[in-house]
Write a protein that holds these residues in place. Structure first.
Motif, mmCIF file in Angstrom:
data_model
loop_
_atom_site.group_PDB
_atom_site.id
_atom_site.type_symbol
_atom_site.label_atom_id
_atom_site.label_comp_id
_atom_site.label_asym_id
_atom_site.label_seq_id
_atom_site.Cartn_x
_atom_site.Cartn_y
_atom_site.Cartn_z
ATOM 1 N N ARG A 27 -66.919 -15.283 -25.400
ATOM 2 C CA ARG A 27 -67.193 -14.944 -24.142
ATOM 3 C C ARG A 27 -67.588 -15.886 -22.874
ATOM 4 O O ARG A 27 -67.433 -15.402 -21.427
ATOM 5 C CB ARG A 27 -68.393 -13.854 -24.275
ATOM 6 C CG ARG A 27 -69.611 -14.715 -24.655
ATOM 7 C CD ARG A 27 -70.996 -13.950 -24.979
ATOM 8 N NE ARG A 27 -70.744 -12.895 -26.199
ATOM 9 C CZ ARG A 27 -71.340 -12.169 -26.802
ATOM 10 N NH1 ARG A 27 -72.522 -11.763 -26.430
ATOM 11 N NH2 ARG A 27 -70.870 -11.347 -28.013
ATOM 12 N N SER A 32 -57.169 -5.250 -16.908
ATOM 13 C CA SER A 32 -57.488 -4.202 -17.766
ATOM 14 C C SER A 32 -56.379 -3.332 -18.587
ATOM 15 O O SER A 32 -56.248 -3.187 -19.727
ATOM 16 C CB SER A 32 -58.387 -2.971 -17.047
ATOM 17 O OG SER A 32 -58.610 -1.937 -17.938
ATOM 18 N N SER A 86 -61.912 -6.849 -26.685
ATOM 19 C CA SER A 86 -62.865 -6.492 -25.759
ATOM 20 C C SER A 86 -63.275 -7.893 -25.289
ATOM 21 O O SER A 86 -64.075 -7.906 -24.092
ATOM 22 C CB SER A 86 -64.158 -6.151 -26.794
ATOM 23 O OG SER A 86 -64.743 -6.919 -27.532
ATOM 24 N N GLU A 138 -65.522 -10.138 -26.484
ATOM 25 C CA GLU A 138 -66.696 -10.701 -26.788
ATOM 26 C C GLU A 138 -66.815 -11.768 -27.802
ATOM 27 O O GLU A 138 -67.836 -12.374 -27.628
ATOM 28 C CB GLU A 138 -67.519 -9.347 -27.529
ATOM 29 C CG GLU A 138 -67.028 -9.196 -29.034
ATOM 30 C CD GLU A 138 -67.817 -7.951 -29.576
ATOM 31 O OE1 GLU A 138 -68.525 -8.474 -30.659
ATOM 32 O OE2 GLU A 138 -67.394 -6.852 -29.213
ATOM 33 N N THR A 167 -63.123 -7.346 -31.916
ATOM 34 C CA THR A 167 -63.787 -8.211 -31.076
ATOM 35 C C THR A 167 -62.940 -9.178 -30.084
ATOM 36 O O THR A 167 -63.325 -9.723 -29.139
ATOM 37 C CB THR A 167 -64.637 -9.336 -31.879
ATOM 38 O OG1 THR A 167 -63.775 -9.928 -32.998
ATOM 39 C CG2 THR A 167 -65.431 -8.820 -32.867
ATOM 40 N N ARG A 222 -55.042 -5.733 -21.493
ATOM 41 C CA ARG A 222 -55.676 -5.697 -22.619
ATOM 42 C C ARG A 222 -55.717 -4.321 -23.218
ATOM 43 O O ARG A 222 -55.497 -4.186 -24.651
ATOM 44 C CB ARG A 222 -57.275 -5.653 -22.113
ATOM 45 C CG ARG A 222 -57.796 -7.187 -21.596
ATOM 46 C CD ARG A 222 -59.184 -7.338 -21.469
ATOM 47 N NE ARG A 222 -59.602 -8.509 -20.552
ATOM 48 C CZ ARG A 222 -60.849 -9.002 -20.513
ATOM 49 N NH1 ARG A 222 -61.802 -8.328 -21.526
ATOM 50 N NH2 ARG A 222 -61.013 -10.069 -19.712
ATOM 51 N N LYS A 223 -55.368 -3.185 -22.355
ATOM 52 C CA LYS A 223 -55.072 -1.893 -23.017
ATOM 53 C C LYS A 223 -53.737 -1.921 -23.873
ATOM 54 O O LYS A 223 -53.601 -1.379 -24.757
ATOM 55 C CB LYS A 223 -55.260 -0.816 -22.060
ATOM 56 C CG LYS A 223 -56.550 -0.539 -21.649
ATOM 57 C CD LYS A 223 -56.445 0.634 -20.591
ATOM 58 C CE LYS A 223 -57.758 0.904 -20.081
ATOM 59 N NZ LYS A 223 -57.845 1.753 -18.706
#
Length: 271
Positions: free
Chosen positions: A177, A244, A172, A174, A169, A247-248
């Motif tokens: 959020r 991105s 991502s 989420e 969680t 995060r990866k």
């Protein structure tokens, strides 16, 4: 730990650690020490939730936003134990997705409902009853933990559960959020997992020194990534500022650490 609690704990150890690689009695001290850690975290959670909910009820929007993320860190650090009380976990930490009508569902309460009001609505309007309920639930959590006999398997398995929570969680985005304060939660999960490993460290090293070194190295990698996003004020950048690619870059180290930590119960012969 009183005599009755110790006897119950030893019986629980025997039931969950048949054929264990370590003696059930070897687990007594680290589990007892972990309960002390959890109790301290809950104490801080109570204190900071009081300040947070007071700010919400007083209509102090900026102060409430300032207190939201650091308050939640204490809950995130002890989540494997908090989740033993599913009713409280649901009311304290559920997300809109857990409710049929999402943000508009009356059953959507707790930290994330307040987060929605503060950040998505940019207002404290209507949040006072939710703040009172959150404070009540946090105090109830503290009360229940005082009398809880900590299951050894749950404690040891909690290290992996915390990192799996990050992978599921946090990465991502989420979880938080509306506020994008996910990295604070991430840090709370990492701290909680590290404390479990620290307390059981001598047993881990006794069973498998190379594995102990690998875990330490993996934690250092994850901590190093987190450190990149620290702010001068001691907090963390909001998660929406991470690319991105950023995060990866979190995914591999977090999943590797979670997979390694998932071996701990087996290492101790716990089911």
């Amino acid at each position: 730990m009183g005599l009755a609690a110790l006897w119950a704990f030893a019986s629980l150890c025997a039931a969950t650690a048949a054929g264990a690689a370590v003696s059930p009695l070897d687990l007594v001290k680290p589990v007892a020490d972990y309960k002390v850690y959890v109790s301290k975290q809950v104490g801080q959670l109570v204190t900071q939730t009081q300040a947070f909910t007071d700010a919400v009820k007083a209509g102090q929007l900026d102060k409430a936003k300032e207190l939201y993320a650091p308050t939640r860190m204490h809950y995130e650090a002890i989540e494997p134990i908090a989740e033993l009380f599913s009713d409280l976990d649901s009311s304290i930490d559920s997300r809109a997705d857990d409710h049929e009508k999402g943000e508009n569902d009356p059953s959507f309460i707790g930290f994330h409902r307040i987060e929605y009001g503060l950040y998505a609505k940019n207002s404290t309007a209507g949040l006072a009853p939710i703040a009172d309920k959150l404070m009540h639930d946090v105090l109830e959590l503290q009360s229940r933990i005082k009398t809880l006999v900590f299951p050894p398997s749950k404690v040891v398995g909690g290290a992996a559960a915390l990192m799996e929570e990050v992978a599921a969680t946090k990465i991502s985005g989420e979880e938080d959020r509306y506020s994008h304060t996910d990295l604070w939660d991430f840090k709370g999960n990492v701290d909680g997992a590290q404390e479990i490993v620290r307390l059981f460290g001598p047993l881990i090293r006794k069973q498998d020194p190379a594995f102990a070194d690998k875990i330490a190295k993996n934690f250092a990698t994850v901590e190093g990534i987190l450190a990149k996003y620290k702010t001068p004020q001691g907090g963390y950048e909001t998660y929406d500022k991470l690319s991105s690619a950023d995060r990866k870059a979190l995914v591999g180290p977090v999943q590797t650490l979670a997979e390694d930590l998932s071996r701990l119960r087996g290492l101790f012969g716990l089911k």
